[in-house]
Design an enzyme around this catalytic site. Sequence first.
Site, PDB file in Angstrom:
ATOM      1  N   GLU A 142      40.844 113.397  18.993  1.00 26.76           N
ATOM      2  CA  GLU A 142      40.597 114.625  19.592  1.00 26.76           C
ATOM      3  C   GLU A 142      41.404 116.350  18.314  1.00 26.76           C
ATOM      4  O   GLU A 142      41.742 116.650  18.795  1.00 26.76           O
ATOM      5  CB  GLU A 142      41.858 114.802  20.406  1.00 26.76           C
ATOM      6  CG  GLU A 142      41.725 113.355  21.272  1.00 26.76           C
ATOM      7  CD  GLU A 142      40.573 113.318  23.005  1.00 26.76           C
ATOM      8  OE1 GLU A 142      39.664 114.839  22.412  1.00 26.76           O
ATOM      9  OE2 GLU A 142      40.074 112.630  23.511  1.00 26.76           O
ATOM     10  N   HIS A 189      48.221 109.426  28.982  1.00 28.56           N
ATOM     11  CA  HIS A 189      47.405 109.043  29.953  1.00 28.56           C
ATOM     12  C   HIS A 189      47.935 108.337  30.774  1.00 28.56           C
ATOM     13  O   HIS A 189      47.868 107.292  31.951  1.00 28.56           O
ATOM     14  CB  HIS A 189      46.970 107.503  29.486  1.00 28.56           C
ATOM     15  CG  HIS A 189      45.408 107.674  28.626  1.00 28.56           C
ATOM     16  ND1 HIS A 189      44.595 107.186  27.477  1.00 28.56           N
ATOM     17  CD2 HIS A 189      45.016 109.175  27.994  1.00 28.56           C
ATOM     18  CE1 HIS A 189      44.017 107.731  26.781  1.00 28.56           C
ATOM     19  NE2 HIS A 189      44.358 109.472  27.115  1.00 28.56           N
ATOM     20  N   HIS A 229      41.373 111.018  32.664  1.00 30.67           N
ATOM     21  CA  HIS A 229      41.615 110.393  31.634  1.00 30.67           C
ATOM     22  C   HIS A 229      42.593 110.540  31.731  1.00 30.67           C
ATOM     23  O   HIS A 229      43.457 109.525  31.326  1.00 30.67           O
ATOM     24  CB  HIS A 229      40.820 111.046  30.720  1.00 30.67           C
ATOM     25  CG  HIS A 229      40.995 111.405  28.684  1.00 30.67           C
ATOM     26  ND1 HIS A 229      40.128 111.346  28.257  1.00 30.67           N
ATOM     27  CD2 HIS A 229      41.744 110.703  28.509  1.00 30.67           C
ATOM     28  CE1 HIS A 229      40.702 111.174  27.260  1.00 30.67           C
ATOM     29  NE2 HIS A 229      41.418 110.662  27.077  1.00 30.67           N
TER      30      HIS A 229
HETATM   31  P1  13P Z   1      42.784 108.360  19.655  1.00 28.18           P
HETATM   32  O1  13P Z   1      43.173 107.341  19.339  1.00 28.18           O
HETATM   33  O2  13P Z   1      42.239 108.531  18.360  1.00 28.18           O
HETATM   34  O3  13P Z   1      44.098 109.563  19.110  1.00 28.18           O
HETATM   35  O4  13P Z   1      42.111 108.735  20.653  1.00 28.18           O
HETATM   36  C1  13P Z   1      42.785 108.320  21.959  1.00 28.18           C
HETATM   37  C2  13P Z   1      42.835 109.514  23.015  1.00 28.18           C
HETATM   38  O5  13P Z   1      43.740 109.475  23.796  1.00 28.18           O
HETATM   39  C3  13P Z   1      41.718 109.861  22.624  1.00 28.18           C
HETATM   40  O6  13P Z   1      42.064 110.961  23.955  1.00 28.18           O
HETATM   41 ZN    ZN Z   2      43.024 110.257  25.914  1.00 28.21          ZN
END
Ligand code: 13P
Ligand code: ZN
Length: 294
Positions: free
Chosen positions: A132, A157, A226
């Site tokens: 991200e 999350h 998400h």
């Molecule tokens: P990364 O491990 O690439 O940071 O991705 C985790 C994530 O939460 C993507 O939204």
């Molecule tokens: Zn994420």
Amino acid sequence: MVDVAAAEQRIATFLAEAPYGRGLMDMAAEGARRGWHEANGGNVSYRLRAAERSEVEAVRAELDLACGLWEDLAVAVPELGSEAFLVSAAGSFMGRLDQAPARRLGIVELDESGVRFRISIGFSDGGRPTSELAGHLLIHSAQKARDREGRVLYHAHPNELIVLSKMVELTPRAVTRALWKATTECILAVPEGVGVVPCLVPGSLELARASAEQMERFRAVLWAQHGLLCAGSTWEDAFGRMDSLVKAAAVHLATRALAGEAVVPNVITDGFLRAMNEQLHLGADDAFLRSEDK
Ligand code: 13P
Ligand code: ZN
């Protein structure tokens, strides 16, 4: 000749002792304890101050370490030219950053025009910045324009916010009102409200751009299906905002589940929110304080 293991150890110590590195690791570990970071879910970034950038240079000079090669950024962020960021590595478990900080974290620096980046220190086993990164940089750009001291971005999350995104109309107004009306503290945590983006591919430019647009106005943005991304001036500020929103979402969902089809007997009214806004000088958007959209 650089002793790789010794250099990694020195970088790990440096990151663990820097207040911004320590703060990041503590916050991520606490988020993981709360269940906000399954597997590698979530990521973080911090925009370094000028003095902090000099400390990084000093460590690199001490270790005689060269920077990585310049790479094109997926997005141009001219407002962030020459800035540096501590970021989590793609795929790293947020609860375990402090077990291998030199591998699971890294500092990237941008060129003067904000179109290329290179790894300054960290990502020592060939790791890469979070998937991200483009979103973080665009949001830092928006955040810097709004609040020059806003340096922290925290993405997690939490179940409660993911569930909320399945149950509420996906507009800032509907989401904000659902959360504000859950607890008295929520409007204090986000008087400007909460932004929303629809369900978009993780790590995509579309998600990055949509989030940055929302963060021009808000310090928290719900990513449908998400999670949530929060900005803050400090780790406590960003973590606290996430925590307050998780709590409000949990209360909203529990109330809905218990009430079923029945009318909830005691609620936070629009009038009460307006009174809070007035008495505590919160500067909340009037349109969010009324039941009918005007
Ligand atoms: P990364 O491990 O690439 O940071 O991705 C985790 C994530 O939460 C993507 O939204
Ligand atoms: Zn994420």
